[in-house]
Design a protein around this motif. Structure first.
Motif, PDB file in Angstrom:
ATOM      1  N   THR A  96       0.837  -1.198   0.000  1.00  0.00           N
ATOM      2  CA  THR A  96       0.000   0.000   0.000  1.00  0.00           C
ATOM      3  C   THR A  96       0.876   1.254   0.000  1.00  0.00           C
ATOM      4  O   THR A  96       2.002   1.246   0.493  1.00  0.00           O
ATOM      5  CB  THR A  96      -0.921   0.039   1.245  1.00  0.00           C
ATOM      6  OG1 THR A  96      -0.108  -0.133   2.406  1.00  0.00           O
ATOM      7  CG2 THR A  96      -1.958  -1.077   1.188  1.00  0.00           C
ATOM      8  N   CYS A  97       0.334   2.308  -0.537  1.00  0.00           N
ATOM      9  CA  CYS A  97       1.026   3.594  -0.659  1.00  0.00           C
ATOM     10  C   CYS A  97       1.345   4.157   0.737  1.00  0.00           C
ATOM     11  O   CYS A  97       0.476   4.218   1.605  1.00  0.00           O
ATOM     12  CB  CYS A  97       0.136   4.563  -1.425  1.00  0.00           C
ATOM     13  SG  CYS A  97       0.763   6.232  -1.529  1.00  0.00           S
ATOM     14  N   LEU A  98       2.594   4.552   0.932  1.00  0.00           N
ATOM     15  CA  LEU A  98       3.000   5.081   2.240  1.00  0.00           C
ATOM     16  C   LEU A  98       2.285   6.383   2.589  1.00  0.00           C
ATOM     17  O   LEU A  98       2.172   6.745   3.752  1.00  0.00           O
ATOM     18  CB  LEU A  98       4.513   5.344   2.252  1.00  0.00           C
ATOM     19  CG  LEU A  98       5.435   4.120   2.266  1.00  0.00           C
ATOM     20  CD1 LEU A  98       6.890   4.567   2.231  1.00  0.00           C
ATOM     21  CD2 LEU A  98       5.162   3.265   3.486  1.00  0.00           C
ATOM     22  N   GLU A  99       1.807   7.075   1.566  1.00  0.00           N
ATOM     23  CA  GLU A  99       1.152   8.360   1.827  1.00  0.00           C
ATOM     24  C   GLU A  99      -0.352   8.214   2.042  1.00  0.00           C
ATOM     25  O   GLU A  99      -0.882   8.659   3.050  1.00  0.00           O
ATOM     26  CB  GLU A  99       1.439   9.334   0.672  1.00  0.00           C
ATOM     27  CG  GLU A  99       0.681  10.652   0.732  1.00  0.00           C
ATOM     28  CD  GLU A  99       1.064  11.519   1.915  1.00  0.00           C
ATOM     29  OE1 GLU A  99       2.099  11.251   2.548  1.00  0.00           O
ATOM     30  OE2 GLU A  99       0.307  12.459   2.217  1.00  0.00           O
ATOM     31  N   CYS A 100      -1.028   7.554   1.110  1.00  0.00           N
ATOM     32  CA  CYS A 100      -2.495   7.540   1.196  1.00  0.00           C
ATOM     33  C   CYS A 100      -3.070   6.170   1.550  1.00  0.00           C
ATOM     34  O   CYS A 100      -4.259   6.046   1.848  1.00  0.00           O
ATOM     35  CB  CYS A 100      -3.101   8.037  -0.118  1.00  0.00           C
ATOM     36  SG  CYS A 100      -2.902   6.858  -1.464  1.00  0.00           S
ATOM     37  N   GLY A 101      -2.236   5.131   1.523  1.00  0.00           N
ATOM     38  CA  GLY A 101      -2.725   3.810   1.910  1.00  0.00           C
ATOM     39  C   GLY A 101      -3.433   3.042   0.818  1.00  0.00           C
ATOM     40  O   GLY A 101      -3.902   1.931   1.040  1.00  0.00           O
ATOM     41  N   PHE A 145       4.847   4.221  -3.507  1.00  0.00           N
ATOM     42  CA  PHE A 145       3.756   5.200  -3.601  1.00  0.00           C
ATOM     43  C   PHE A 145       2.900   4.904  -4.814  1.00  0.00           C
ATOM     44  O   PHE A 145       3.374   4.369  -5.814  1.00  0.00           O
ATOM     45  CB  PHE A 145       4.322   6.617  -3.717  1.00  0.00           C
ATOM     46  CG  PHE A 145       5.236   6.967  -2.569  1.00  0.00           C
ATOM     47  CD1 PHE A 145       4.706   7.355  -1.349  1.00  0.00           C
ATOM     48  CD2 PHE A 145       6.613   6.879  -2.707  1.00  0.00           C
ATOM     49  CE1 PHE A 145       5.544   7.647  -0.274  1.00  0.00           C
ATOM     50  CE2 PHE A 145       7.453   7.175  -1.650  1.00  0.00           C
ATOM     51  CZ  PHE A 145       6.922   7.555  -0.424  1.00  0.00           C
ATOM     52  N   CYS A 146       1.638   5.294  -4.725  1.00  0.00           N
ATOM     53  CA  CYS A 146       0.725   5.031  -5.827  1.00  0.00           C
ATOM     54  C   CYS A 146       0.896   6.040  -6.956  1.00  0.00           C
ATOM     55  O   CYS A 146       0.513   5.787  -8.081  1.00  0.00           O
ATOM     56  CB  CYS A 146      -0.721   5.037  -5.326  1.00  0.00           C
ATOM     57  SG  CYS A 146      -1.306   6.671  -4.834  1.00  0.00           S
ATOM     58  N   SER A 147       1.491   7.198  -6.636  1.00  0.00           N
ATOM     59  CA  SER A 147       1.605   8.240  -7.671  1.00  0.00           C
ATOM     60  C   SER A 147       2.751   9.188  -7.332  1.00  0.00           C
ATOM     61  O   SER A 147       3.248   9.204  -6.191  1.00  0.00           O
ATOM     62  CB  SER A 147       0.307   9.047  -7.732  1.00  0.00           C
ATOM     63  OG  SER A 147       0.144   9.744  -6.504  1.00  0.00           O
ATOM     64  N   GLY A 197       2.400  12.321  -7.058  1.00  0.00           N
ATOM     65  CA  GLY A 197       1.831  13.277  -6.100  1.00  0.00           C
ATOM     66  C   GLY A 197       2.010  12.789  -4.676  1.00  0.00           C
ATOM     67  O   GLY A 197       2.395  13.553  -3.783  1.00  0.00           O
ATOM     68  N   CYS A 198       1.721  11.513  -4.436  1.00  0.00           N
ATOM     69  CA  CYS A 198       1.868  10.967  -3.089  1.00  0.00           C
ATOM     70  C   CYS A 198       3.334  10.923  -2.668  1.00  0.00           C
ATOM     71  O   CYS A 198       3.662  11.189  -1.521  1.00  0.00           O
ATOM     72  CB  CYS A 198       1.270   9.564  -3.017  1.00  0.00           C
ATOM     73  SG  CYS A 198      -0.521   9.594  -2.748  1.00  0.00           S
ATOM     74  N   ARG A 199       4.224  10.588  -3.603  1.00  0.00           N
ATOM     75  CA  ARG A 199       5.643  10.569  -3.251  1.00  0.00           C
ATOM     76  C   ARG A 199       6.106  11.965  -2.846  1.00  0.00           C
ATOM     77  O   ARG A 199       6.794  12.147  -1.844  1.00  0.00           O
ATOM     78  CB  ARG A 199       6.501  10.047  -4.410  1.00  0.00           C
ATOM     79  CG  ARG A 199       7.948   9.805  -3.959  1.00  0.00           C
ATOM     80  CD  ARG A 199       8.859   9.316  -5.062  1.00  0.00           C
ATOM     81  NE  ARG A 199       8.841  10.217  -6.194  1.00  0.00           N
ATOM     82  CZ  ARG A 199       8.481   9.859  -7.411  1.00  0.00           C
ATOM     83  NH1 ARG A 199       8.133   8.622  -7.657  1.00  0.00           N
ATOM     84  NH2 ARG A 199       8.461  10.752  -8.377  1.00  0.00           N
TER      85      ARG A 199
END
Ligand SMILES: [Zn+2]
Length: 116
Positions: free
Chosen positions: A4-9, A20-22, A24-26
């Motif tokens: 799962t993305c460390l930022e948004c899950g 990260f999923c994107s 933006g999240c990174r």
């Protein structure tokens, strides 16, 4: 394994090593890490930056002389520096990153720039 993305899950699809999923999240995640974590740190960092700016303004050539009065009039704060360099000849340089100063006689200061 589901990552799962460390930022948004959100679930991450794609390469195994992605965190990260994107983009933006990174970016959001890295900005949070790099942010000054407390007011105390922020205030000190501001003072260091200000001192650095003052030295840079006064030392355009890479080596110059100034006075304590001039530094003080610009708001220089002698309590804040990033490191001290002692030379073999017994001189002490105080550095703000790559800008440094050394105390001379009669309230004069030698300004130097470190070659990096
Ligand atoms: Zn995300």
């Amino acid at each position: 394994m589901n990552k799962t993305c460390l930022e948004c899950g959100e679930k991450i699809v794609g390469r195994e090593d992605k965190k990260f999923c994107s983009d933006g999240c990174r970016n959001a995640y890295n900005n949070k890490i790099n942010k000054d974590s407390t007011n105390f740190m922020r205030n000190i960092n501001n003072k260091l930056r200000k001192n650095y700016r003052i030295l840079s303004e006064l030392n355009i050539e890479g080596k110059s002389k100034t006075t304590r009065a001039k530094l003080l009039s610009k708001g220089f704060d002698f309590e804040f520096f990033t490191n001290i360099l002692q030379t073999k000849t017994g001189n002490t340089y105080y550095f703000l990153y790559d800008q440094g100063y050394m105390v001379l006689d009669n309230d004069f200061y030698m300004l130097v720039k470190k070659d990096i």
